[in-house]
Write a protein that holds these residues in place. Structure first.
Motif, PDB file in Angstrom:
ATOM      1  N   MET A  72       7.692   1.151 -10.073  1.00 13.03           N
ATOM      2  CA  MET A  72       6.714   0.247 -10.660  1.00 13.03           C
ATOM      3  C   MET A  72       5.415   0.408  -9.897  1.00 13.03           C
ATOM      4  O   MET A  72       5.425   0.546  -8.669  1.00 13.03           O
ATOM      5  CB  MET A  72       7.199  -1.201 -10.599  1.00 13.03           C
ATOM      6  N   GLN A  73       4.316   0.400 -10.633  1.00  9.81           N
ATOM      7  CA  GLN A  73       2.998   0.551 -10.024  1.00  9.81           C
ATOM      8  C   GLN A  73       2.035  -0.453 -10.639  1.00  9.81           C
ATOM      9  O   GLN A  73       1.999  -0.629 -11.854  1.00  9.81           O
ATOM     10  CB  GLN A  73       2.469   1.963 -10.249  1.00  9.81           C
ATOM     11  N   TYR A  74       1.277  -1.103  -9.771  1.00  5.01           N
ATOM     12  CA  TYR A  74       0.204  -1.997 -10.207  1.00  5.01           C
ATOM     13  C   TYR A  74      -1.098  -1.292  -9.846  1.00  5.01           C
ATOM     14  O   TYR A  74      -1.337  -0.957  -8.691  1.00  5.01           O
ATOM     15  CB  TYR A  74       0.282  -3.352  -9.522  1.00  5.01           C
ATOM     16  N   ASN A  75      -1.935  -1.072 -10.825  1.00  4.43           N
ATOM     17  CA  ASN A  75      -3.115  -0.228 -10.663  1.00  4.43           C
ATOM     18  C   ASN A  75      -4.360  -0.947 -10.162  1.00  4.43           C
ATOM     19  O   ASN A  75      -5.307  -0.289  -9.735  1.00  4.43           O
ATOM     20  CB  ASN A  75      -3.469   0.419 -12.008  1.00  4.43           C
ATOM     21  N   PHE A  76      -4.374  -2.288 -10.237  1.00 10.32           N
ATOM     22  CA  PHE A  76      -5.634  -2.981 -10.000  1.00 10.32           C
ATOM     23  C   PHE A  76      -5.366  -4.398  -9.495  1.00 10.32           C
ATOM     24  O   PHE A  76      -5.571  -5.376 -10.207  1.00 10.32           O
ATOM     25  CB  PHE A  76      -6.424  -3.017 -11.321  1.00 10.32           C
ATOM     26  N   VAL A  77      -4.877  -4.504  -8.267  1.00  5.93           N
ATOM     27  CA  VAL A  77      -4.642  -5.807  -7.652  1.00  5.93           C
ATOM     28  C   VAL A  77      -5.818  -6.069  -6.712  1.00  5.93           C
ATOM     29  O   VAL A  77      -6.081  -5.279  -5.805  1.00  5.93           O
ATOM     30  CB  VAL A  77      -3.314  -5.833  -6.865  1.00  5.93           C
ATOM     31  N   LEU A  78      -6.523  -7.143  -6.950  1.00  6.54           N
ATOM     32  CA  LEU A  78      -7.708  -7.409  -6.137  1.00  6.54           C
ATOM     33  C   LEU A  78      -7.318  -7.732  -4.702  1.00  6.54           C
ATOM     34  O   LEU A  78      -6.428  -8.549  -4.454  1.00  6.54           O
ATOM     35  CB  LEU A  78      -8.520  -8.552  -6.746  1.00  6.54           C
ATOM     36  N   TRP A  94       3.631  -9.360  -3.545  1.00  2.14           N
ATOM     37  CA  TRP A  94       4.037  -7.986  -3.872  1.00  2.14           C
ATOM     38  C   TRP A  94       4.553  -7.259  -2.638  1.00  2.14           C
ATOM     39  O   TRP A  94       5.554  -6.549  -2.716  1.00  2.14           O
ATOM     40  CB  TRP A  94       2.887  -7.229  -4.532  1.00  2.14           C
ATOM     41  N   HIS A  95       3.906  -7.437  -1.511  1.00  2.00           N
ATOM     42  CA  HIS A  95       4.406  -6.793  -0.287  1.00  2.00           C
ATOM     43  C   HIS A  95       5.779  -7.347   0.089  1.00  2.00           C
ATOM     44  O   HIS A  95       6.669  -6.590   0.490  1.00  2.00           O
ATOM     45  CB  HIS A  95       3.410  -6.963   0.858  1.00  2.00           C
ATOM     46  N   ALA A  96       5.972  -8.655  -0.051  1.00  2.00           N
ATOM     47  CA  ALA A  96       7.278  -9.260   0.258  1.00  2.00           C
ATOM     48  C   ALA A  96       8.370  -8.733  -0.672  1.00  2.00           C
ATOM     49  O   ALA A  96       9.541  -8.697  -0.288  1.00  2.00           O
ATOM     50  CB  ALA A  96       7.193 -10.781   0.154  1.00  2.00           C
ATOM     51  N   LEU A  97       7.995  -8.318  -1.872  1.00  2.00           N
ATOM     52  CA  LEU A  97       8.961  -7.804  -2.846  1.00  2.00           C
ATOM     53  C   LEU A  97       9.096  -6.286  -2.792  1.00  2.00           C
ATOM     54  O   LEU A  97       9.665  -5.684  -3.696  1.00  2.00           O
ATOM     55  CB  LEU A  97       8.578  -8.262  -4.259  1.00  2.00           C
ATOM     56  N   GLY A  98       8.596  -5.686  -1.729  1.00  2.00           N
ATOM     57  CA  GLY A  98       8.846  -4.265  -1.498  1.00  2.00           C
ATOM     58  C   GLY A  98       7.769  -3.300  -1.946  1.00  2.00           C
ATOM     59  O   GLY A  98       7.961  -2.081  -1.877  1.00  2.00           O
ATOM     60  N   ILE A 125      -0.723   1.874  -1.818  1.00  2.00           N
ATOM     61  CA  ILE A 125      -0.840   3.337  -1.756  1.00  2.00           C
ATOM     62  C   ILE A 125      -2.268   3.810  -2.009  1.00  2.00           C
ATOM     63  O   ILE A 125      -2.548   5.003  -1.907  1.00  2.00           O
ATOM     64  CB  ILE A 125       0.125   4.033  -2.741  1.00  2.00           C
ATOM     65  N   GLY A 126      -3.147   2.883  -2.328  1.00  2.00           N
ATOM     66  CA  GLY A 126      -4.538   3.266  -2.556  1.00  2.00           C
ATOM     67  C   GLY A 126      -5.439   2.054  -2.563  1.00  2.00           C
ATOM     68  O   GLY A 126      -4.989   0.915  -2.708  1.00  2.00           O
ATOM     69  N   ILE A 161      -3.955  -0.358  -5.210  1.00  2.00           N
ATOM     70  CA  ILE A 161      -2.918   0.243  -6.037  1.00  2.00           C
ATOM     71  C   ILE A 161      -1.613   0.036  -5.276  1.00  2.00           C
ATOM     72  O   ILE A 161      -1.481   0.456  -4.115  1.00  2.00           O
ATOM     73  CB  ILE A 161      -3.190   1.734  -6.279  1.00  2.00           C
ATOM     74  N   LEU A 162      -0.666  -0.652  -5.902  1.00  2.00           N
ATOM     75  CA  LEU A 162       0.609  -0.980  -5.267  1.00  2.00           C
ATOM     76  C   LEU A 162       1.735  -0.262  -5.987  1.00  2.00           C
ATOM     77  O   LEU A 162       1.711  -0.112  -7.208  1.00  2.00           O
ATOM     78  CB  LEU A 162       0.838  -2.490  -5.297  1.00  2.00           C
ATOM     79  N   HIS A 163       2.759   0.147  -5.224  1.00  2.00           N
ATOM     80  CA  HIS A 163       3.855   0.927  -5.788  1.00  2.00           C
ATOM     81  C   HIS A 163       5.151   0.571  -5.077  1.00  2.00           C
ATOM     82  O   HIS A 163       5.172   0.280  -3.892  1.00  2.00           O
ATOM     83  CB  HIS A 163       3.550   2.426  -5.601  1.00  2.00           C
TER      84      HIS A 163
END
Length: 162
Positions: free
Chosen positions: A114-120, A130-134, A138-139, A157-159
């Motif tokens: 799973m990737q989130y492209n635009f988390v402020l 999101w970090h707590a959920l793994g 990555i950008g 960008i989170l993955h």
């Protein structure tokens, strides 16, 4: 109390809009036009290229999310989601419950990551969740979003693997 999460139905439009409208109008988390009309917002959130869900407690819709492929073709094994919680229900674990549900749904649909492209970057509550959920950052896209209060804000960008 844990929410019941189910697929969104056409009759959920008013409840979904009640959640999305304040988020869109605030212009502080999603890169959507702050003047986006109801029909356009619902067409986006409940679009044909995604599956959408609602989270209910005592039959009241308090959250919603969508799940879709992040990219087409060779990138279609990576999921992408958008989440929103009713302003009066924040801090009650609904976003976490929807996220965990989305991971299960994504796996069941054959997604491998799973990737989130635009988390402020200034959305510290979301980034912490999101970090707590793994998820890993990555950008970082510098000054990618013109925030109504904070000015130019970086987008992350989170993955994570599923």
């Amino acid at each position: 109390m844990n929410p019941v999460i189910r697929p969104a139905a056409p009759e959920d439009g008013a409840a979904v809009w009640a959640i999305l409208e304040p988020v869109i109008r605030a212009g502080a988390t999603y890169a959507l036009d702050r003047d986006m009309p109801r029909d356009a917002a619902l067409a986006y959130w409940l679009g044909q290229d995604r599956v959408s869900f609602v989270a209910e407690i005592a039959r009241q819709v308090l959250g919603t999310y969508y799940l879709r492929a992040n990219q087409a073709g060779g990138g279609a094994h990576v999921a992408n989601c958008g989440y929103a919680t009713h302003v009066e229900a924040r801090g009650r674990g609904i976003a976490r419950a929807m996220a965990e549900h989305s991971f299960e749904e994504a796996r069941a649909r054959g997604f491998r990551a799973m990737q989130y492209n635009f988390v402020l970057a200034n959305n510290v509550v979301a980034v912490r969740l999101w970090h707590a959920l793994g998820f890993n950052t990555i950008g970082r896209v510098p000054a990618a979003f013109d925030h109504p209060d904070a000015g130019m804000v970086d987008a992350l960008i989170l993955h994570r693997q599923l």
